[in-house]
Scaffold this motif. Structure first.
Motif, mmCIF file in Angstrom:
data_model
loop_
_atom_site.group_PDB
_atom_site.id
_atom_site.type_symbol
_atom_site.label_atom_id
_atom_site.label_comp_id
_atom_site.label_asym_id
_atom_site.label_seq_id
_atom_site.Cartn_x
_atom_site.Cartn_y
_atom_site.Cartn_z
ATOM 1 N N ILE A 1 44.723 -13.712 25.423
ATOM 2 C CA ILE A 1 44.062 -14.673 24.546
ATOM 3 C C ILE A 1 43.135 -13.927 23.608
ATOM 4 N N VAL A 2 43.268 -14.196 22.323
ATOM 5 C CA VAL A 2 42.422 -13.565 21.308
ATOM 6 C C VAL A 2 41.666 -14.655 20.556
ATOM 7 N N PHE A 3 40.365 -14.464 20.436
ATOM 8 C CA PHE A 3 39.534 -15.430 19.744
ATOM 9 C C PHE A 3 38.935 -14.826 18.476
ATOM 10 N N ASP A 4 38.872 -15.631 17.444
ATOM 11 C CA ASP A 4 38.008 -15.363 16.296
ATOM 12 C C ASP A 4 36.572 -15.570 16.783
ATOM 13 N N HIS B 1 37.944 -7.778 26.802
ATOM 14 C CA HIS B 1 38.517 -6.475 27.101
ATOM 15 C C HIS B 1 38.530 -5.573 25.873
ATOM 16 N N ALA B 2 38.480 -6.154 24.688
ATOM 17 C CA ALA B 2 38.411 -5.367 23.449
ATOM 18 C C ALA B 2 37.734 -6.207 22.376
ATOM 19 N N LEU B 3 36.810 -5.567 21.669
ATOM 20 C CA LEU B 3 36.113 -6.203 20.557
ATOM 21 C C LEU B 3 36.604 -5.526 19.276
ATOM 22 N N THR B 4 37.400 -6.236 18.504
ATOM 23 C CA THR B 4 37.957 -5.665 17.278
ATOM 24 C C THR B 4 37.209 -6.247 16.091
ATOM 25 N N TYR B 5 36.394 -5.412 15.464
ATOM 26 C CA TYR B 5 35.561 -5.830 14.347
ATOM 27 C C TYR B 5 36.136 -5.288 13.039
ATOM 28 N N SER B 6 36.261 -6.159 12.059
ATOM 29 C CA SER B 6 36.833 -5.750 10.770
ATOM 30 C C SER B 6 36.075 -4.580 10.152
ATOM 31 N N CYS B 7 34.747 -4.601 10.263
ATOM 32 C CA CYS B 7 33.936 -3.568 9.633
ATOM 33 C C CYS B 7 34.154 -2.195 10.253
ATOM 34 N N ARG B 8 34.681 -2.159 11.474
ATOM 35 C CA ARG B 8 34.891 -0.887 12.156
ATOM 36 C C ARG B 8 36.329 -0.385 12.066
ATOM 37 N N ILE B 9 37.260 -1.280 11.718
ATOM 38 C CA ILE B 9 38.646 -0.845 11.569
ATOM 39 C C ILE B 9 39.036 -0.719 10.102
ATOM 40 N N GLY B 10 38.156 -1.171 9.203
ATOM 41 C CA GLY B 10 38.380 -0.997 7.777
ATOM 42 C C GLY B 10 39.296 -2.004 7.129
ATOM 43 N N VAL B 11 39.727 -3.007 7.864
ATOM 44 C CA VAL B 11 40.553 -4.084 7.311
ATOM 45 C C VAL B 11 40.102 -5.402 7.924
ATOM 46 N N ALA B 12 40.238 -6.467 7.162
ATOM 47 C CA ALA B 12 39.803 -7.783 7.620
ATOM 48 C C ALA B 12 40.967 -8.762 7.595
ATOM 49 N N LYS B 13 40.910 -9.747 8.465
ATOM 50 C CA LYS B 13 41.879 -10.843 8.396
ATOM 51 C C LYS B 13 41.822 -11.454 6.997
ATOM 52 N N PRO B 14 42.939 -11.830 6.437
ATOM 53 C CA PRO B 14 44.271 -11.960 7.027
ATOM 54 C C PRO B 14 45.185 -10.744 6.867
ATOM 55 N N ASP B 15 44.643 -9.564 6.640
ATOM 56 C CA ASP B 15 45.466 -8.359 6.570
ATOM 57 C C ASP B 15 46.235 -8.201 7.887
ATOM 58 N N PRO B 16 47.548 -8.070 7.837
ATOM 59 C CA PRO B 16 48.335 -7.993 9.076
ATOM 60 C C PRO B 16 47.963 -6.820 9.965
ATOM 61 N N CYS C 1 44.284 -5.115 16.793
ATOM 62 C CA CYS C 1 43.717 -5.892 17.901
ATOM 63 C C CYS C 1 44.654 -5.866 19.105
ATOM 64 N N ALA C 2 45.930 -6.122 18.874
ATOM 65 C CA ALA C 2 46.900 -6.136 19.966
ATOM 66 C C ALA C 2 46.992 -4.757 20.621
ATOM 67 N N GLU C 3 47.011 -3.706 19.805
ATOM 68 C CA GLU C 3 47.082 -2.345 20.338
ATOM 69 C C GLU C 3 45.895 -2.054 21.245
ATOM 70 N N ARG C 4 44.713 -2.516 20.842
ATOM 71 C CA ARG C 4 43.521 -2.259 21.642
ATOM 72 C C ARG C 4 43.548 -3.015 22.965
ATOM 73 N N LEU C 5 44.301 -4.093 22.994
ATOM 74 C CA LEU C 5 44.437 -4.869 24.228
ATOM 75 C C LEU C 5 45.629 -4.403 25.049
ATOM 76 N N GLY C 6 46.388 -3.447 24.508
ATOM 77 C CA GLY C 6 47.512 -2.884 25.238
ATOM 78 C C GLY C 6 48.741 -3.753 25.291
ATOM 79 N N VAL C 7 48.906 -4.621 24.271
ATOM 80 C CA VAL C 7 50.057 -5.522 24.252
ATOM 81 C C VAL C 7 50.689 -5.527 22.864
ATOM 82 N N ALA C 8 51.888 -6.086 22.782
ATOM 83 C CA ALA C 8 52.516 -6.343 21.497
ATOM 84 C C ALA C 8 51.898 -7.611 20.912
ATOM 85 N N THR C 9 51.972 -7.761 19.608
ATOM 86 C CA THR C 9 51.429 -8.986 18.998
ATOM 87 C C THR C 9 52.114 -10.233 19.564
#
Length: 209
Positions: free
Chosen positions: A10-13, A141-156, A162-170
Motif C-alpha cells: 500500500i502506497v499513500f500520498d 517501510h520507505a519514504l519517497t520524497y520528490s525533493c530527494r529523488i529529483g522528480v515529482a508526481k505525476p512523472d512516471p 517508490c516501488a523499487e524502494r519497497l522492493g516490488v514491481a509497480t
C-alpha cells in the motif's frame, strides 16, 4: 495488477490524504505577508504563480530560489524579511494531519502490511515534518520524497522509484492520492490506484473493519 491471492503493498500520498492541505487561515496569512490581502486580482495572481512555480520546488529547488521565481513572475520585490516570513508561514501551513488517517496508518503497519509513502514535498519541509510526526512515519517501510529523488508526481519515474524502494514491481502496489492526475499517472506506471476520499474508503478497499 497484483495476483488476486497476493496482498498488494500500500502506497499513500501525504498531503490531502494523511496531512491536511492549507487551511483558509493559512492562505490568508500568506496573502497578508505578500501584501495582496483584500485585492482580489492580486490574490488570484499570487496563487496562480504560487502553484505554477511549485513543480521545481517539489523536485528539490531551494526555498529562496522558489520565492525568487515567484516574486519575479509577480513583478514585485520583497525584502529579505518578507521572504523569510513567507517561507516560514508556507512551511507551517503544511504540517497538520488528519488524526483518523494517522491511526489507520498505525493499524495497517501493526498488521504486518508493507506500506510506503510517495509525496511531492519541498526539501525544507522534510525535517520540520519528520520532527513533528516521526512517531507515525516510522510505520512506513520507505519514504519517497520528490525533493530527494529529483522528480515529482505525476512523472512516471516517481512511481517506479517508490516501488523499487519497497522492493516490488509497480504492479504489486496499490496507491491512494487525492489528485486524479497523479492517480491516472500511477495507473499508467503500472500501479493500481484510487482517488482518495476518506479513511473509510481505504478501510473498505483493504478489507479492514
Amino acid at each position: 495488477m497484483a495476483a488476486a491471492n497476493v496482498r498488494p503493498v500500500i502506497v499513500f500520498d501525504l498531503f490531502g490524504v494523511i496531512a491536511r492541505n492549507q487551511t483558509e487561515d493559512d492562505k490568508r496569512k500568506l496573502e497578508r505577508i505578500a501584501g495582496v490581502a483584500g485585492d482580489a486580482p492580486a490574490e488570484a495572481a499570487f496563487w496562480n504563480v504560487y502553484w505554477a512555480c511549485r513543480p521545481p520546488y517539489d523536485a528539490g529547488q531551494s526555498s529562496l530560489d522558489y520565492w525568487s521565481t515567484v516574486t519575479r513572475e509577480l513583478g514585485v520585490t520583497y525584502s529579505k524579511e518578507i521572504v523569510a516570513a513567507l517561507i516560514e508561514a508556507d512551511l507551517a501551513s503544511w504540517c497538520d494531519v488528519d488524526e483518523r488517517m494517522v491511526a489507520l496508518i498505525a493499524e495497517i503497519g501493526a498488521s504486518g502490511r508493507t506500506i510506503g509513502l510517495l509525496s511531492n514535498i519541498i526539501l525544507d519541509l522534510v525535517p520540520i515534518f519528520e520532527a513533528k510526526h516521526g512517531g507515525w512515519l516510522r510505520h512506513f517501510h520507505a519514504l519517497t520524497y520528490s525533493c530527494r529523488i529529483g522528480v515529482a508526481k505525476p512523472d512516471p519515474r516517481a512511481y517506479r522509484i517508490c516501488a523499487e524502494r519497497l522492493g516490488v514491481a509497480t504492479s504489486e502496489a496499490l496507491f491512494f492520492d487525492d489528485n486524479e492526475r497523479n492517480v491516472l499517472a500511477a495507473r499508467q506506471a503500472g500501479m493500481a490506484a484510487e482517488v482518495f476520499t476518506s479513511p473509510e474508503q481505504v478501510r473498505e478497499r483493504l478489507g479492514l473493519p
